[in-house]
Design a protein around this motif. Sequence first.
Motif, PDB file in Angstrom:
ATOM      1  N   VAL A 381       0.830  -1.203   0.000  1.00  0.00           N
ATOM      2  CA  VAL A 381       0.000   0.000   0.000  1.00  0.00           C
ATOM      3  C   VAL A 381       0.869   1.258   0.000  1.00  0.00           C
ATOM      4  O   VAL A 381       0.568   2.234  -0.702  1.00  0.00           O
ATOM      5  CB  VAL A 381      -0.946  -0.004   1.208  1.00  0.00           C
ATOM      6  CG1 VAL A 381      -1.784   1.286   1.243  1.00  0.00           C
ATOM      7  CG2 VAL A 381      -1.872  -1.220   1.172  1.00  0.00           C
ATOM      8  N   LEU A 382       1.957   1.238   0.753  1.00  0.00           N
ATOM      9  CA  LEU A 382       2.848   2.394   0.818  1.00  0.00           C
ATOM     10  C   LEU A 382       3.460   2.702  -0.544  1.00  0.00           C
ATOM     11  O   LEU A 382       3.555   3.871  -0.947  1.00  0.00           O
ATOM     12  CB  LEU A 382       3.939   2.141   1.846  1.00  0.00           C
ATOM     13  CG  LEU A 382       4.877   3.310   2.177  1.00  0.00           C
ATOM     14  CD1 LEU A 382       4.100   4.513   2.679  1.00  0.00           C
ATOM     15  CD2 LEU A 382       5.909   2.880   3.214  1.00  0.00           C
ATOM     16  N   ARG A 383       3.861   1.678  -1.268  1.00  0.00           N
ATOM     17  CA  ARG A 383       4.382   1.893  -2.620  1.00  0.00           C
ATOM     18  C   ARG A 383       3.309   2.510  -3.512  1.00  0.00           C
ATOM     19  O   ARG A 383       3.600   3.365  -4.353  1.00  0.00           O
ATOM     20  CB  ARG A 383       4.880   0.580  -3.220  1.00  0.00           C
ATOM     21  CG  ARG A 383       6.171   0.054  -2.608  1.00  0.00           C
ATOM     22  CD  ARG A 383       6.554  -1.289  -3.233  1.00  0.00           C
ATOM     23  NE  ARG A 383       7.746  -1.853  -2.630  1.00  0.00           N
ATOM     24  CZ  ARG A 383       8.990  -1.556  -2.982  1.00  0.00           C
ATOM     25  NH1 ARG A 383       9.186  -0.688  -3.962  1.00  0.00           N
ATOM     26  NH2 ARG A 383      10.016  -2.118  -2.373  1.00  0.00           N
ATOM     27  N   VAL A 390      -2.444   5.408  -5.067  1.00  0.00           N
ATOM     28  CA  VAL A 390      -3.319   5.432  -3.893  1.00  0.00           C
ATOM     29  C   VAL A 390      -3.228   6.812  -3.262  1.00  0.00           C
ATOM     30  O   VAL A 390      -2.134   7.370  -3.134  1.00  0.00           O
ATOM     31  CB  VAL A 390      -2.899   4.355  -2.863  1.00  0.00           C
ATOM     32  CG1 VAL A 390      -3.776   4.411  -1.618  1.00  0.00           C
ATOM     33  CG2 VAL A 390      -2.958   2.962  -3.492  1.00  0.00           C
ATOM     34  N   ASP A 391      -4.383   7.358  -2.863  1.00  0.00           N
ATOM     35  CA  ASP A 391      -4.399   8.652  -2.191  1.00  0.00           C
ATOM     36  C   ASP A 391      -4.162   8.464  -0.694  1.00  0.00           C
ATOM     37  O   ASP A 391      -4.727   7.547  -0.088  1.00  0.00           O
ATOM     38  CB  ASP A 391      -5.752   9.348  -2.381  1.00  0.00           C
ATOM     39  CG  ASP A 391      -6.013   9.706  -3.834  1.00  0.00           C
ATOM     40  OD1 ASP A 391      -5.029   9.998  -4.550  1.00  0.00           O
ATOM     41  OD2 ASP A 391      -7.188   9.688  -4.246  1.00  0.00           O
ATOM     42  N   PRO A 392      -3.363   9.349  -0.064  1.00  0.00           N
ATOM     43  CA  PRO A 392      -3.172   9.249   1.387  1.00  0.00           C
ATOM     44  C   PRO A 392      -4.483   9.237   2.162  1.00  0.00           C
ATOM     45  O   PRO A 392      -4.589   8.579   3.205  1.00  0.00           O
ATOM     46  CB  PRO A 392      -2.332  10.489   1.713  1.00  0.00           C
ATOM     47  CG  PRO A 392      -1.578  10.780   0.450  1.00  0.00           C
ATOM     48  CD  PRO A 392      -2.531  10.416  -0.656  1.00  0.00           C
ATOM     49  N   ALA A 393      -5.494   9.962   1.661  1.00  0.00           N
ATOM     50  CA  ALA A 393      -6.783  10.002   2.357  1.00  0.00           C
ATOM     51  C   ALA A 393      -7.459   8.639   2.409  1.00  0.00           C
ATOM     52  O   ALA A 393      -8.288   8.379   3.293  1.00  0.00           O
ATOM     53  CB  ALA A 393      -7.707  11.014   1.674  1.00  0.00           C
ATOM     54  N   GLU A 394      -7.104   7.760   1.467  1.00  0.00           N
ATOM     55  CA  GLU A 394      -7.711   6.427   1.464  1.00  0.00           C
ATOM     56  C   GLU A 394      -7.208   5.556   2.605  1.00  0.00           C
ATOM     57  O   GLU A 394      -7.864   4.576   2.981  1.00  0.00           O
ATOM     58  CB  GLU A 394      -7.425   5.728   0.124  1.00  0.00           C
ATOM     59  CG  GLU A 394      -8.120   6.375  -1.061  1.00  0.00           C
ATOM     60  CD  GLU A 394      -7.831   5.654  -2.368  1.00  0.00           C
ATOM     61  OE1 GLU A 394      -8.696   4.874  -2.824  1.00  0.00           O
ATOM     62  OE2 GLU A 394      -6.742   5.861  -2.933  1.00  0.00           O
ATOM     63  N   LEU A 395      -6.050   5.891   3.162  1.00  0.00           N
ATOM     64  CA  LEU A 395      -5.481   5.066   4.226  1.00  0.00           C
ATOM     65  C   LEU A 395      -6.381   5.035   5.449  1.00  0.00           C
ATOM     66  O   LEU A 395      -6.639   3.969   6.023  1.00  0.00           O
ATOM     67  CB  LEU A 395      -4.089   5.583   4.608  1.00  0.00           C
ATOM     68  CG  LEU A 395      -3.043   5.637   3.505  1.00  0.00           C
ATOM     69  CD1 LEU A 395      -1.719   6.167   4.057  1.00  0.00           C
ATOM     70  CD2 LEU A 395      -2.854   4.267   2.878  1.00  0.00           C
ATOM     71  N   ILE A 399      -8.045   1.568   6.052  1.00  0.00           N
ATOM     72  CA  ILE A 399      -7.223   0.821   7.010  1.00  0.00           C
ATOM     73  C   ILE A 399      -7.348   1.370   8.424  1.00  0.00           C
ATOM     74  O   ILE A 399      -7.228   0.636   9.395  1.00  0.00           O
ATOM     75  CB  ILE A 399      -5.734   0.840   6.584  1.00  0.00           C
ATOM     76  CG1 ILE A 399      -5.589   0.370   5.130  1.00  0.00           C
ATOM     77  CG2 ILE A 399      -4.904  -0.062   7.497  1.00  0.00           C
ATOM     78  CD1 ILE A 399      -4.186   0.539   4.575  1.00  0.00           C
ATOM     79  N   GLY A 400      -7.600   2.683   8.520  1.00  0.00           N
ATOM     80  CA  GLY A 400      -7.661   3.300   9.836  1.00  0.00           C
ATOM     81  C   GLY A 400      -6.298   3.717  10.352  1.00  0.00           C
ATOM     82  O   GLY A 400      -6.086   3.781  11.566  1.00  0.00           O
ATOM     83  N   VAL A 401      -5.354   4.006   9.432  1.00  0.00           N
ATOM     84  CA  VAL A 401      -4.010   4.449   9.820  1.00  0.00           C
ATOM     85  C   VAL A 401      -3.617   5.648   8.971  1.00  0.00           C
ATOM     86  O   VAL A 401      -4.214   5.904   7.923  1.00  0.00           O
ATOM     87  CB  VAL A 401      -2.954   3.335   9.645  1.00  0.00           C
ATOM     88  CG1 VAL A 401      -3.304   2.116  10.490  1.00  0.00           C
ATOM     89  CG2 VAL A 401      -2.815   2.940   8.172  1.00  0.00           C
ATOM     90  N   ASP A 402      -2.595   6.376   9.430  1.00  0.00           N
ATOM     91  CA  ASP A 402      -2.033   7.433   8.604  1.00  0.00           C
ATOM     92  C   ASP A 402      -0.754   6.925   7.946  1.00  0.00           C
ATOM     93  O   ASP A 402      -0.350   5.768   8.139  1.00  0.00           O
ATOM     94  CB  ASP A 402      -1.770   8.691   9.426  1.00  0.00           C
ATOM     95  CG  ASP A 402      -0.830   8.448  10.608  1.00  0.00           C
ATOM     96  OD1 ASP A 402      -0.150   7.395  10.635  1.00  0.00           O
ATOM     97  OD2 ASP A 402      -0.772   9.308  11.495  1.00  0.00           O
ATOM     98  N   ALA A 403      -0.103   7.790   7.162  1.00  0.00           N
ATOM     99  CA  ALA A 403       1.075   7.362   6.410  1.00  0.00           C
ATOM    100  C   ALA A 403       2.210   6.929   7.330  1.00  0.00           C
ATOM    101  O   ALA A 403       2.928   5.962   7.039  1.00  0.00           O
ATOM    102  CB  ALA A 403       1.547   8.483   5.482  1.00  0.00           C
ATOM    103  N   ALA A 404       2.391   7.636   8.461  1.00  0.00           N
ATOM    104  CA  ALA A 404       3.461   7.279   9.386  1.00  0.00           C
ATOM    105  C   ALA A 404       3.225   5.897   9.995  1.00  0.00           C
ATOM    106  O   ALA A 404       4.149   5.091  10.130  1.00  0.00           O
ATOM    107  CB  ALA A 404       3.579   8.335  10.480  1.00  0.00           C
ATOM    108  N   SER A 405       1.981   5.611  10.351  1.00  0.00           N
ATOM    109  CA  SER A 405       1.651   4.300  10.917  1.00  0.00           C
ATOM    110  C   SER A 405       1.804   3.200   9.875  1.00  0.00           C
ATOM    111  O   SER A 405       2.236   2.088  10.185  1.00  0.00           O
ATOM    112  CB  SER A 405       0.224   4.309  11.468  1.00  0.00           C
ATOM    113  OG  SER A 405       0.084   5.247  12.504  1.00  0.00           O
ATOM    114  N   LEU A 406       1.452   3.526   8.630  1.00  0.00           N
ATOM    115  CA  LEU A 406       1.616   2.549   7.555  1.00  0.00           C
ATOM    116  C   LEU A 406       3.091   2.227   7.354  1.00  0.00           C
ATOM    117  O   LEU A 406       3.469   1.059   7.181  1.00  0.00           O
ATOM    118  CB  LEU A 406       1.012   3.104   6.258  1.00  0.00           C
ATOM    119  CG  LEU A 406       1.012   2.152   5.061  1.00  0.00           C
ATOM    120  CD1 LEU A 406       0.093   0.959   5.312  1.00  0.00           C
ATOM    121  CD2 LEU A 406       0.590   2.892   3.795  1.00  0.00           C
TER     122      LEU A 406
END
Length: 416
Positions: A381-383, A390-395, A399-406
Amino acid sequence: MEDAFFAELDRQLAPADAVLTSLYPGDRGVRQPIHTVYVPADRFDASTVTEWATEARAALDQHGGSADELAGILGLPSAHAAEVYDRVRAKLEREPIEDLRIDFEDGYGIRPDEQEDAAAIGAARALTKLVHAGTAPPYHGLRIKSLEPPSRRRGVRTLDLFVGELARAEAVTDGFVITLAKVTSVEQIAAMVVVLDAIEWQHRIPQGTLKFEIQVETPQAILASDGTTPLPNMIQAAAGRVTGLHYGTYDYSASLGVAAAYQSMEHPVADHAKDVMQLAAAGTGVFVCDGSTNVLPIGDSHQVHAAWQLHKRLVLRSLVRGIYQGWDMHPAQLPSRYVATYLFYREGLETAAARLRAYVEGGDSGYLDEPATAAALAGFVLRGVECGAVDPAELDRLIGVDAASLAKLARRPLRS
């Protein structure tokens, strides 16, 4: 058992622990570009990136002008056709090239010294303009001739001239990388480190700044005369300067006697070489990059569509095999590169996100995912986020996480 027992166990394994930590540090915490674009040095100037973007959009308009049309040409599922098409259009506007390599090797050829000197200085000045304007691709650099005797002095001189121009203009960036062609020995890698040390000293660049990629396009890079693969020793000999192993489709295939008509990214000899590269790079933080197809999307629409279909299939094949980067050699390859890549991430997003959410929240996704698989799902997902699929807002929604948590789930260290 007593503490003394475990202390002795720690003492006994300490050397092996240290070696593992040193040689296999894991993810470097940086984005891997999805492709490397090669442009011959005599064809590169400050307008090249803009021209590639314009030509790529023109090819898409002429030969795949709508989502429905492109879906029919490339076999896109209707559920993803519109979103993939729109994202590709946006990518070609925003960031058409993720990694640019100005080629002084096969794409440039053998020229008189004064001509290559001028080309090196001119190309470096053009790249400097892009860097200062903020329009350079995130990753950029040059490919130099090999350290084999016939081309050694020429390759090093070009590198010195090029880097010197960048250094004087304060245009050496974190995204600058050098590709070393036709590597045949561990000794050449050690010598490259000496070269980079000398260039950094000469041009007052902080030590360790210059990084390079090993181009794997000779049999000797896969199998040494003693029957072992030298790639792990090459990575070690680079002293932390190697960022990637790049497969050279045609030089390697030709060296093994494969007839020209059958030289391809999917030939068995290519798969074997890339399997070895992946094994050697695993856990080191070194990226693996596939090669290119020489079937270009030029000519009438029938020819362009056939080339796009081939390119899309080859890109998807590499992605499925866990190789997330390849070479592009023509502007009209950008649409099929991004279509294939975005389709890969969009098709897999919902399932990967559902499994990750279940892993994070302790729910049931229908899969028994262990930590290593969860890391692979997060990395997938990060890639997708990094390349624009993938849009960051979709995380948060999926998933219920932000980019840092991912990134943490993907076991990627966060960089300040």
